[in-house]
Design an enzyme around this catalytic site. Sequence first.
Site, PDB file in Angstrom:
ATOM      1  N   GLY A  30       2.525  17.774   9.783  1.00 18.94           N
ATOM      2  CA  GLY A  30       1.200  18.374   9.707  1.00 18.94           C
ATOM      3  C   GLY A  30       1.057  19.583   8.803  1.00 18.94           C
ATOM      4  O   GLY A  30       0.104  20.345   8.949  1.00 18.94           O
TER       5      GLY A  30
ATOM      6  N   LEU B  35       0.835   7.242   8.416  1.00 22.23           N
ATOM      7  CA  LEU B  35       1.732   6.144   8.058  1.00 22.23           C
ATOM      8  C   LEU B  35       1.319   4.777   8.579  1.00 22.23           C
ATOM      9  O   LEU B  35       1.977   3.778   8.292  1.00 22.23           O
ATOM     10  CB  LEU B  35       3.157   6.475   8.535  1.00 22.23           C
ATOM     11  CG  LEU B  35       3.765   7.739   7.920  1.00 22.23           C
ATOM     12  CD1 LEU B  35       5.184   7.946   8.421  1.00 22.23           C
ATOM     13  CD2 LEU B  35       3.730   7.692   6.395  1.00 22.23           C
TER      14      LEU B  35
ATOM     15  N   HIS C 272      -0.858  10.754  -2.033  1.00 25.03           N
ATOM     16  CA  HIS C 272       0.386   9.994  -2.200  1.00 25.03           C
ATOM     17  C   HIS C 272       1.365  10.843  -2.999  1.00 25.03           C
ATOM     18  O   HIS C 272       0.981  11.441  -4.011  1.00 25.03           O
ATOM     19  CB  HIS C 272       0.116   8.671  -2.926  1.00 25.03           C
ATOM     20  CG  HIS C 272       1.324   7.800  -3.014  1.00 25.03           C
ATOM     21  ND1 HIS C 272       1.787   7.075  -1.939  1.00 25.03           N
ATOM     22  CD2 HIS C 272       2.193   7.573  -4.035  1.00 25.03           C
ATOM     23  CE1 HIS C 272       2.880   6.421  -2.309  1.00 25.03           C
ATOM     24  NE2 HIS C 272       3.148   6.715  -3.574  1.00 25.03           N
TER      25      HIS C 272
END
Length: 195
Positions: A13, A86, A105
């Site tokens: 996080g 994910l 990404h």
Amino acid sequence: MRHNIAIFVSGSGTNCENIVRHFAHHPSIQVALVVSSNPRAGAISRIKPYGIPTLVVDRERLASEAFVQQLRSDFQIDFVVLAGFLMRVPDTLTRAFDHRMVNIHPALLPRYGGKGMYGRHVHEAVKANGEAETGMTIHWVSSVIDGGAIISQFTTAIAPTDTVDDIAHKEHELEMAHFPSEIERIIATMDAGQV
């Protein structure tokens, strides 16, 4: 126009907290919800001091129309940010938030994208191929993994002596420096009708 963001996470996080801090006193954008695919994600405890509601979802709930409705009606979410999420995003969500959902990404797409290309796997592939640079990509989320249109990219040089950890650190610094302000810019562009 007021915007409520949901941040989707699976891990520690750091990006999530960085985004939360960035928008903490923003006049028109707030992080209204954090959604995690992992009940033990560090992101949940990391953002607890900010008082932001959290939801933990499994694959079935994530794909349900009821979840889309919950995002809209209970939290008034109109923009979704994937920050280390994910789980594959189902079509119910990509349709509901078409051009209102972005992903980060850790490589320069279209290289090093697709199934299985996340986190350390990406940096290992970059190192194995002897790349001279890497970077981060922000892109719209589509039904194709890492296949949505690219919005922006930021690059960093790689030295031949850099380890996988060095590469990961350099790329993560780009995320910390640019992701929150890019989200803000994207939303402003959206409001101006330029998306």
